[in-house]
Design an enzyme around this catalytic site. Structure first.
Site, PDB file in Angstrom:
ATOM      1  N   ASN A  74       0.812  -1.215   0.000  1.00  0.00           N
ATOM      2  CA  ASN A  74       0.000   0.000   0.000  1.00  0.00           C
ATOM      3  C   ASN A  74       0.847   1.268   0.000  1.00  0.00           C
ATOM      4  OD1 ASN A  74      -2.474   1.450   0.137  1.00  0.00           O
ATOM      5  ND2 ASN A  74      -2.156   1.763   2.334  1.00  0.00           N
ATOM      6  N   TYR A 182       2.794   9.301 -11.278  1.00  0.00           N
ATOM      7  CA  TYR A 182       2.057   8.342 -10.448  1.00  0.00           C
ATOM      8  C   TYR A 182       1.406   7.279 -11.334  1.00  0.00           C
ATOM      9  CZ  TYR A 182      -1.375   6.666  -7.006  1.00  0.00           C
ATOM     10  OH  TYR A 182      -2.136   5.882  -6.166  1.00  0.00           O
ATOM     11  N   THR A 217      -7.917  10.535   1.646  1.00  0.00           N
ATOM     12  CA  THR A 217      -6.667  10.278   2.351  1.00  0.00           C
ATOM     13  C   THR A 217      -5.803  11.530   2.311  1.00  0.00           C
ATOM     14  OG1 THR A 217      -5.501   9.530   0.356  1.00  0.00           O
ATOM     15  CG2 THR A 217      -6.738   7.862   1.605  1.00  0.00           C
TER      16      THR A 217
END
Length: 267
Positions: A74, A182, A217
């Site tokens: 993760n 990313y 998040t």
């Protein structure tokens, strides 16, 4: 997911680069989980971008636990806010999000429990941003979509991207438009997961990717359509699927408007 897995009776090892933050997270979890035995929740320090940290972690894990049944990768970073698309930190993003997870997985391989019926579960947290349909370069897309894509080809794709970044050509070379560095890291992660799924099919290893969607998040600055609890519930369900229902080589996505809906496709 640490909380959800612990509630299901799984012995869980939480990791973090910052030891102080990691231990505080463990203490917070233990105060919240008063209804269960929290002795099965542990912390070990780990920075996946540092090979020496990975080696130290694997040694400590082996000493304390020996076998590993589930690995959830993760760890990830992004230096862009929503709507931004800088590649200033592309090397760090690739090193952490792809190579870090890959090196950790390979370092832990000797500890994987691959004996039937205890199929080892590898769940890589990924993103739809790393889907091949985000690529506008037909040559790279064709390579990544091959059933027999190789690690060398994936590494070559990553090197090409970083070279394009250094030359200032990344915008015109067909790379994904949104959060490009990313997205490339997740393209590589998805391809690597597909390679592992094919390599170990029928040999006691289930390797899948899970896209949690737009989740609230720190990476999204608290914005998103799903809460971390929503995602953890689904991720835990995927990690603990019973053997008859456990696939490999799949890309799981939470339904856009209903977190109880799980969509999957081939990697």
């Amino acid at each position: 997911m640490v909380k959800r897995l612990a509630e299901m009776g799984v012995t869980v090892v939480l990791t973090a680069r910052d030891e102080d933050k990691g231990r505080k997270a463990i203490e917070k979890l233990k105060t919240e989980l008063t209804h269960i035995n929290t002795n099965n929740i542990h912390f070990l320090c780990l920075d996946v971008s540092d090979p020496s940290s990975i080696a130290s972690f694997v040694s400590s894990f082996n000493q304390h636990f020996g076998l590993l049944h589930i690995l959830v990768n993760n760890a990830a970073v992004s230096f862009n806010d929503i709507g931004e698309n800088s590649v200033e930190h592309a090397e760090t993003v690739i090193k952490t999000n792809f190579y870090g997870a890959k090196l950790l997985t390979e370092a832990l391989f000797p500890l994987f429990c691959l004996s039937s019926p205890n199929t080892f579960r590898l769940l890589n947290i990924s993103s739809r941003l790393g889907s091949t349909n985000k690529l506008k370069n037909p040559i790279i897309r064709k390579i990544l979509e091959k059933d027999d894509v190789t690690e060398e080809e994936v590494d070559g794709m990553v090197r090409l991207f970083l070279e394009d970044v250094k030359r200032g050509q990344w915008r015109s070379r067909g790379w994904p438009d949104l959060w490009t560095d990313y997205a490339v890291s997740k393209l590589a992660m998805n391809a690597y997961t597909k390679i592992l799924a094919k390599r170990y099919e029928g040999k006691g290893l289930s390797a899948n990717c899970f896209c949690p969607g737009y989740t609230q998040t720190s990476m999204t600055r608290g914005k998103g359509t799903h809460t971390a609890d929503d995602v953890a519930r689904v991720g835990t369900k995927l990690a603990l699927l019973p053997p008859p229902d456990l696939p490999t080589g799949k890309f799981f996505i939470i339904g856009a408007h209903n977190t109880s809906v799980i969509i999957h496709a081939r990697l």
